[in-house]
Design a protein around this motif. Structure first.
Motif, PDB file in Angstrom:
ATOM      1  N   SER A  57      -4.904  -1.260   5.661  1.00  0.00           N
ATOM      2  CA  SER A  57      -4.196  -0.300   6.508  1.00  0.00           C
ATOM      3  C   SER A  57      -3.376  -0.999   7.576  1.00  0.00           C
ATOM      4  O   SER A  57      -2.780  -0.351   8.436  1.00  0.00           O
ATOM      5  CB  SER A  57      -5.198   0.654   7.169  1.00  0.00           C
ATOM      6  OG  SER A  57      -6.096  -0.068   8.000  1.00  0.00           O
ATOM      7  N   GLN A  71      -0.110   4.220   0.549  1.00  0.00           N
ATOM      8  CA  GLN A  71      -0.596   5.089   1.621  1.00  0.00           C
ATOM      9  C   GLN A  71      -0.063   4.670   2.987  1.00  0.00           C
ATOM     10  O   GLN A  71       0.235   5.515   3.840  1.00  0.00           O
ATOM     11  CB  GLN A  71      -2.128   5.080   1.634  1.00  0.00           C
ATOM     12  CG  GLN A  71      -2.738   5.995   2.692  1.00  0.00           C
ATOM     13  CD  GLN A  71      -4.257   5.963   2.656  1.00  0.00           C
ATOM     14  OE1 GLN A  71      -4.865   5.242   1.840  1.00  0.00           O
ATOM     15  NE2 GLN A  71      -4.889   6.734   3.524  1.00  0.00           N
ATOM     16  N   TYR A  72       0.069   3.359   3.200  1.00  0.00           N
ATOM     17  CA  TYR A  72       0.447   2.863   4.530  1.00  0.00           C
ATOM     18  C   TYR A  72       1.799   2.150   4.534  1.00  0.00           C
ATOM     19  O   TYR A  72       2.129   1.467   5.495  1.00  0.00           O
ATOM     20  CB  TYR A  72      -0.635   1.921   5.065  1.00  0.00           C
ATOM     21  CG  TYR A  72      -1.955   2.610   5.315  1.00  0.00           C
ATOM     22  CD1 TYR A  72      -2.125   3.431   6.418  1.00  0.00           C
ATOM     23  CD2 TYR A  72      -3.008   2.452   4.419  1.00  0.00           C
ATOM     24  CE1 TYR A  72      -3.337   4.076   6.647  1.00  0.00           C
ATOM     25  CE2 TYR A  72      -4.226   3.095   4.638  1.00  0.00           C
ATOM     26  CZ  TYR A  72      -4.383   3.903   5.758  1.00  0.00           C
ATOM     27  OH  TYR A  72      -5.582   4.546   5.973  1.00  0.00           O
ATOM     28  N   SER A  87       0.830  -1.201   0.000  1.00  0.00           N
ATOM     29  CA  SER A  87       0.000   0.000   0.000  1.00  0.00           C
ATOM     30  C   SER A  87       0.864   1.251   0.000  1.00  0.00           C
ATOM     31  O   SER A  87       1.620   1.479   0.953  1.00  0.00           O
ATOM     32  CB  SER A  87      -0.898   0.008   1.239  1.00  0.00           C
ATOM     33  OG  SER A  87      -1.481   1.275   1.439  1.00  0.00           O
TER      34      SER A  87
END
Length: 477
Positions: A302, A276-277, A274
């Motif tokens: 997440s 984002q994470y 990911s």
């Protein structure tokens, strides 16, 4: 039948590379080949009341150990039979992860929400003169704090041999400064021998002790945009740092960062993880088996739910996917006749753990994780199911008939099955063929195609080093 040595998990490589593994599950690399991953088993410790956001076993000069685990609200210590809140003054709310270090008999902790905390064995209390920082580690006579509330690119060291004094002074050699040659916040840091290494997301710096008045002299490390994505995406493997950056997975021995995943798993990692994470990636070194575990969040998640594993000496990769809140090296208390009932009420109820496992040994180190139930588990249990998928065997112009497959076992599994796949032309999606059970060490299958591959599924502890296939020509087109 020619046997081809396995070269490890390498989905980035050409699928026709001899010995390549294009997919696998619960399979770890070792010096001679690949082995099934041990299953996680409870360490005999109650779950934390909240999700774990950092943990470590620290050792004092008198050899006493402390198991510490942080949550979003506070810091806990395992004390005989329960987790005890060891932060004086109540809760500390922070979404950042805990950073823990040991300096002589003093334990240090920080999470970016309060001044640096210290404890000499009892409760943790803020150091009045210390900064608020996100990363803490020790190097030589100093404690180093990075990414402070004054500036995200700031470093700050305590007075020499005095973790409780953070008042800058030439006389005590307490100093601070900023690393501004590149942009961004400091994301991680650790000692490397006598040097201090500070990381940003796309750059890194090496600090050398030079004495007053500068105390620490810093230089940017040449290495393009090599940096560290997060404070736990780094581990010391003994003489070098393994770390995960925005441009690859690297090894740094004090000279220059060297990519270790290119052509093997680098592209797969960035395609799978990911963006984002990715900063939540956690690296931990299993020194007993010379492996680095990289736990990271997959796309759409997440939480850390996938795991890559790198064997330092063989340079091979494997996979060990699991949901992990925190990873650490846990030191077992060992099992004796007096404590045997804690492992099982009877001999029949004892866990399925091999006799040479660290589980049975006092002071034995074992890789451990906090799972999604906030439970500490050691990776010491008997292996369950594991699998590997081979690359493509064949020829662009010639048809061949696959008759049987063999696997060279260093340790045979309890059971095994092979599923074969066929392609008429390279680049096509494979079609599922026959499945065969292991009989007399071989798998009898029969299919005709230009390209063949197979997925082997194993039950129980297994170690494999090579694979062979029995082909006969079936015509040319």
């Amino acid at each position: 039948m020619m046997m081809t040595p396995l070269i490890g998990y390498a989905p980035d490589a050409d699928s026709t590379t001899a010995g390549v593994i294009t997919d696998c599950s619960n399979l770890l690399p070792d010096l001679q080949g690949m082995s099934a991953a041990p299953s996680p088993m409870n360490a005999g410790i109650a779950p934390l009341p909240q999700a774990c956001s950092g943990a470590a076993v620290v050792t004092r000069l008198d050899a006493q150990r402390r198991l510490l685990a942080g949550t979003r609200s506070t810091l806990y210590e395992w004390q005989q039979s329960a987790w005890a809140d060891v932060v004086a003054g109540g809760a500390i709310e922070s979404d950042a992860r805990w950073s823990l270090a040991q300096y002589g008999n003093t334990t240090l902790a920080t999470n970016g929400a309060t001044k640096l905390l210290q404890s000499d064995g009892g409760a943790f209390a803020p150091v009045a003169s210390a900064p608020v920082a996100k990363v803490v580690f020790t190097v030589g006579a100093f404690v180093m704090a990075l990414n402070t509330s004054e500036a995200q690119d700031q470093w700050h060291c305590c007075a020499a041999y005095d973790a409780g004094n953070w008042v800058t002074s030439i006389d005590t050699q307490c100093a601070k400064g900023r690393l501004v040659a590149t942009n961004g916040a400091l994301t991680a840091g650790a000692r490397l021998g006598e040097y201090a290494i500070a990381y940003k997301a796309k750059s890194m710096y090496i600090g050398q002790y030079v004495g007053a008045p500068a105390v620490w002299q810093w230089a940017q490390v040449a290495g393009g945009d090599a940096g560290c994505v997060g404070q736990d995406a780094l581990c010391d493997i003994g003489g070098a740092h393994f770390f995960v950056g925005e441009s690859g997975l690297f090894l740094f021995d004090g000279t220059r960062p060297v990519p270790v995943a290119d052509g093997q798993v680098r592209q797969w990692f960035f395609d799978t993880s990911s963006p984002q994470y990715r900063h939540q990636t956690q690296c931990v070194y299993d020194g007993q088996n010379d492996r680095v575990f990289v736990f990271f969040p997959s796309k759409g998640s997440s939480e850390n739910d996938m795991g890559l594993v790198w064997h330092v000496k063989s340079k091979r990769w494997g996979r060990c996917d699991m949901r992990v809140q925190a990873a650490l090296n846990y030191i077992e208390s060992g099992i004796t006749y007096d404590t045997l009932d804690k492992a099982g009420a009877s001999y029949d109820a004892l866990p399925l753990v091999v006799y040479d496992s660290q589980f049975w040994l006092a002071d034995g180190k074992a890789l451990a994780v906090f799972n999604q139930a906030h439970q500490l588990q050691t990776l010491t249990g008997a292996a369950g199911e594991s699998s590997l998928t081979t690359g493509d065997y064949g020829d662009d112009a010639a048809l061949s008939r696959l008759k049987r497959l063999r696997v060279r076992y260093l340790q045979a599994p309890d059971a095994a099955q092979a599923q074969v796949f066929a392609k008429r032309n390279s680049g096509e999606m494979p079609k599922t063929g026959k499945a065969g059970q292991m009989r007399d060490g071989k798998f009898d299958v029969m299919q005709t195609a230009r390209w063949h591959s197979a997925r082997f599924t194993f039950q129980g502890d297994v170690r494999v080093s090579a694979m062979g296939a029995d082909f006969v020509p079936a015509g040319i087109r």
